[in-house]
Design a protein around this motif. Structure first.
Motif, PDB file in Angstrom:
ATOM      1  N   TRP A 216     -28.593   8.073  20.326  1.00 50.49           N
ATOM      2  CA  TRP A 216     -27.738   7.963  18.821  1.00 50.49           C
ATOM      3  C   TRP A 216     -26.642   8.642  19.642  1.00 50.49           C
ATOM      4  CZ3 TRP A 216     -24.800  12.531  17.626  1.00 50.49           C
ATOM      5  CH2 TRP A 216     -24.101  12.570  16.217  1.00 50.49           C
ATOM      6  N   GLY A 217     -26.172   9.655  20.215  1.00 54.76           N
ATOM      7  CA  GLY A 217     -25.817  10.350  20.843  1.00 54.76           C
ATOM      8  C   GLY A 217     -25.030   9.820  22.369  1.00 54.76           C
ATOM      9  N   ALA A 407     -23.074   8.179  17.319  1.00 59.89           N
ATOM     10  CA  ALA A 407     -22.267   9.531  17.355  1.00 59.89           C
ATOM     11  C   ALA A 407     -21.319   8.863  16.944  1.00 59.89           C
ATOM     12  CB  ALA A 407     -22.612   9.693  18.552  1.00 59.89           C
ATOM     13  N   TYR A 470     -13.941  13.565  18.497  1.00 57.15           N
ATOM     14  CA  TYR A 470     -15.841  13.780  17.767  1.00 57.15           C
ATOM     15  C   TYR A 470     -15.790  13.408  16.366  1.00 57.15           C
ATOM     16  CZ  TYR A 470     -16.700  13.354  22.492  1.00 57.15           C
ATOM     17  OH  TYR A 470     -16.648  12.887  24.538  1.00 57.15           O
ATOM     18  N   LYS A 474     -19.642  15.480  13.625  1.00 58.72           N
ATOM     19  CA  LYS A 474     -19.971  15.140  14.406  1.00 58.72           C
ATOM     20  C   LYS A 474     -20.719  16.028  15.699  1.00 58.72           C
ATOM     21  CE  LYS A 474     -20.391  10.557  13.159  1.00 58.72           C
ATOM     22  NZ  LYS A 474     -21.685   9.882  12.918  1.00 58.72           N
ATOM     23  N   LEU A 478     -23.905  16.749  18.291  1.00 63.77           N
ATOM     24  CA  LEU A 478     -23.731  16.387  19.338  1.00 63.77           C
ATOM     25  C   LEU A 478     -24.434  17.348  20.402  1.00 63.77           C
ATOM     26  CD1 LEU A 478     -20.693  13.798  18.874  1.00 63.77           C
ATOM     27  CD2 LEU A 478     -22.463  13.276  19.675  1.00 63.77           C
TER      28      LEU A 478
END
Length: 502
Positions: A216-217, A407, A470, A474, A478
């Motif tokens: 995901w990141g 992300a 970002y 998020k 993160l």
């Protein structure tokens, strides 16, 4: 027809893998001694290079020399094991490092690295296409131009950026915007899995089923978590046998108002901008006509009759120049936009970029920007290499994919603004150029449809707030990932994340 050369505004650029380690006390001599110790187990005796050597210059050459990182040594890796050794050495010596593929990253945060180690991934160039499974696996040093021929030969294609020279993995880990995103989504949406060398020197596979949190990141903030040595993507059958309809156009200054009103109406038209159509609008200086002009490209993934219907509102404005061609997908980046890809991809230029993600394209802001840039050209002839680009890429498929899937935070964006500043060494126009860029970015951010400045991470200048890159939504997740995978902040130079938020 001679444009004042603008160097990247029609490219999709990205940090091609900026990975770093915490700064420590080890000097260049200690680094060289550590790297050249006997029995290090490098895959080749020629893997190392140092300042003063041509191999070092080749391994550290950058697309932009504005506010660049500097190195005391370079390791041109030839295998995954080389990457592991390089990361472990840099970590143990507490010496900063960057691992790079295409070296097109221009964010000024990269310039905070001084006297570090370059981990050059450029020789990791393998491309493997599985036609039956419709997948492609590439090495971490593959550029877009390296994979288009084998993929096209298999009757397949994938969404890419708009230039041939950036590193594909670097584009991916920022999200990967481009002409085909309306049909297929972002390049990161096509990513199936990746091989990552972590801060601890471990090699892991990440995917939806393995280390899914990290998977995901890396799709939106990937430069913060590890060195990606290979990546596997989902690829697609060719549309229209791989033939696109492309048209290059030029509009004089007198038509800028009607042009921007038209494209704003198209882009903001609630889905009326076709998913197969991409429009890139550049405002730049023409040295032949000595005036500001709009130089545009429209590319359509389909036959000419469909394309002309989709392009009709712009063509009705009667541009002063048009060049309608049929272009294969594999040549889309190099043969469109007046064939400027070769010039644009030239390294070692001074390029400073400011940008904004636009959910809504404002005609008023665009018209104002045209006027301000024209005034700038008149006042500062040395700044006539500066240009504005508006990349209008259909958002349909991007918006269909859940925001929570990766992300990347700006899935509602329909147009990406780039203000590229360029000047010759020794020029005094730098401060005036920066003031112009900040003014234009502020204007567009105020009319973007987002509540604040929002910036695609691969286009970030480096002066933005974390939330503007970002997103506040998020960042908690993160930061937690950063604390888990890189608690010592080894990967600290490419728009770095904190280990706690807020």
């Amino acid at each position: 027809m001679s444009f004042y050369l603008f160097s990247s505004v029609i490219c999709l650029l990205f940090a091609p893998g900026g990975f770093s380690a915490a700064v420590g006390p080890s000097g260049p001599m200690n680094v060289k001694a550590a790297l050249t110790k006997p029995n290090m187990g490098w895959t080749s005796p020629n893997i190392l290079s140092f300042p003063g050597q041509q191999s070092f210059a080749n391994a550290t050459e950058r697309w932009t020399v504005f506010d660049p990182p500097t190195y005391s040594a370079s390791i041109t890796v030839r295998s995954e094991s080389d990457v592991v050794k390089a990361v472990n050495i840099a970590r143990d010596l507490k010496v900063p490092f960057l691992a790079t593929g295409g070296r097109h990253g221009y964010g000024t945060t990269l310039g905070r690295l001084q006297n570090g180690i370059s981990i050059d991934l450029s020789l990791l160039k393998s491309v493997s296409v599985n036609k039956d499974a419709r997948t492609m696996t590439i090495g971490g040093g593959v550029r877009f131009r390296d994979m288009v021929d084998p993929l096209f030969a298999a009757g397949l294609q994938i969404q890419t950026g708009t230039c041939s020279c950036p590193g594909m993995v670097g584009v991916t880990i920022g999200a990967g915007i481009g002409r085909l995103q309306g049909v297929y989504g972002l390049l990161s949406d096509a990513l199936i899995s990746a091989t990552v060398v972590t801060a601890s020197g471990k090699v892991i596979q990440v995917s939806e089923n393995s280390h899914s949190d990290l998977f995901w990141g890396i799709r939106g903030a990937g430069a913060n978590f590890g060195v990606i040595t290979s990546a596997t993507y989902r690829v697609q059958p060719l549309i229209n046998d791989g033939i696109f309809t492309s048209i290059d156009l030029i509009f004089p200054a007198s038509k800028n108002v009607s042009y921007f009103n038209t494209i704003a109406s198209m882009v903001n038209g609630n889905g009326t901008f076709p998913a197969k159509l991409a429009l890139i609008s550049n405002v730049l200086y023409n040295t032949t006509s000595n005036q500001t002009e709009i130089v545009a490209n429209m590319a359509y993934a389909g036959p000419q009759d469909e394309a002309l219907r989709a392009m009709a509102p712009v063509l009705a404005l009667q541009p002063v120049f048009t060049n309608l061609t049929s272009v294969s997908w594999k040549n889309l980046n190099t043969a469109t936009s007046f064939g400027l890809d070769a010039v644009i991809c030239e390294p070692n230029g001074i390029r400073s970029i400011y940008s904004a993600a636009l959910r809504t394209l404002s005609a008023e802001s665009s018209i104002s920007a045209f006027e301000k840039l024209s005034d700038f050209y008149a006042k500062y002839p040395e700044g006539r290499g500066t240009a504005i680009s508006l990349e209008s890429f259909p958002p349909q498929k991007v918006r269909e994919i859940a925001d929570s899937s990766s992300a990347y935070p700006w899935r509602q964006t329909a147009t990406y603004l780039l203000v590229e500043l360029s000047w010759q060494p020794g020029s005094t126009v730098g401060d005036a150029s920066k003031a112009l860029a900040l003014d234009l970015r502020k204007d567009f951010a105020a009319t973007s449809g987002y509540p604040d400045l929002s910036v695609y991470v691969n286009y970030a200048h480096g002066d933005e707030k974390l939330e503007q890159i970002y997103s506040a939504e998020k960042l908690p997740r993160l930061a937690a990932l950063k604390k888990t995978w890189d608690p010592e902040n080894l990967f600290a130079f490419n728009n770095p994340l904190p280990t706690h938020y807020p």
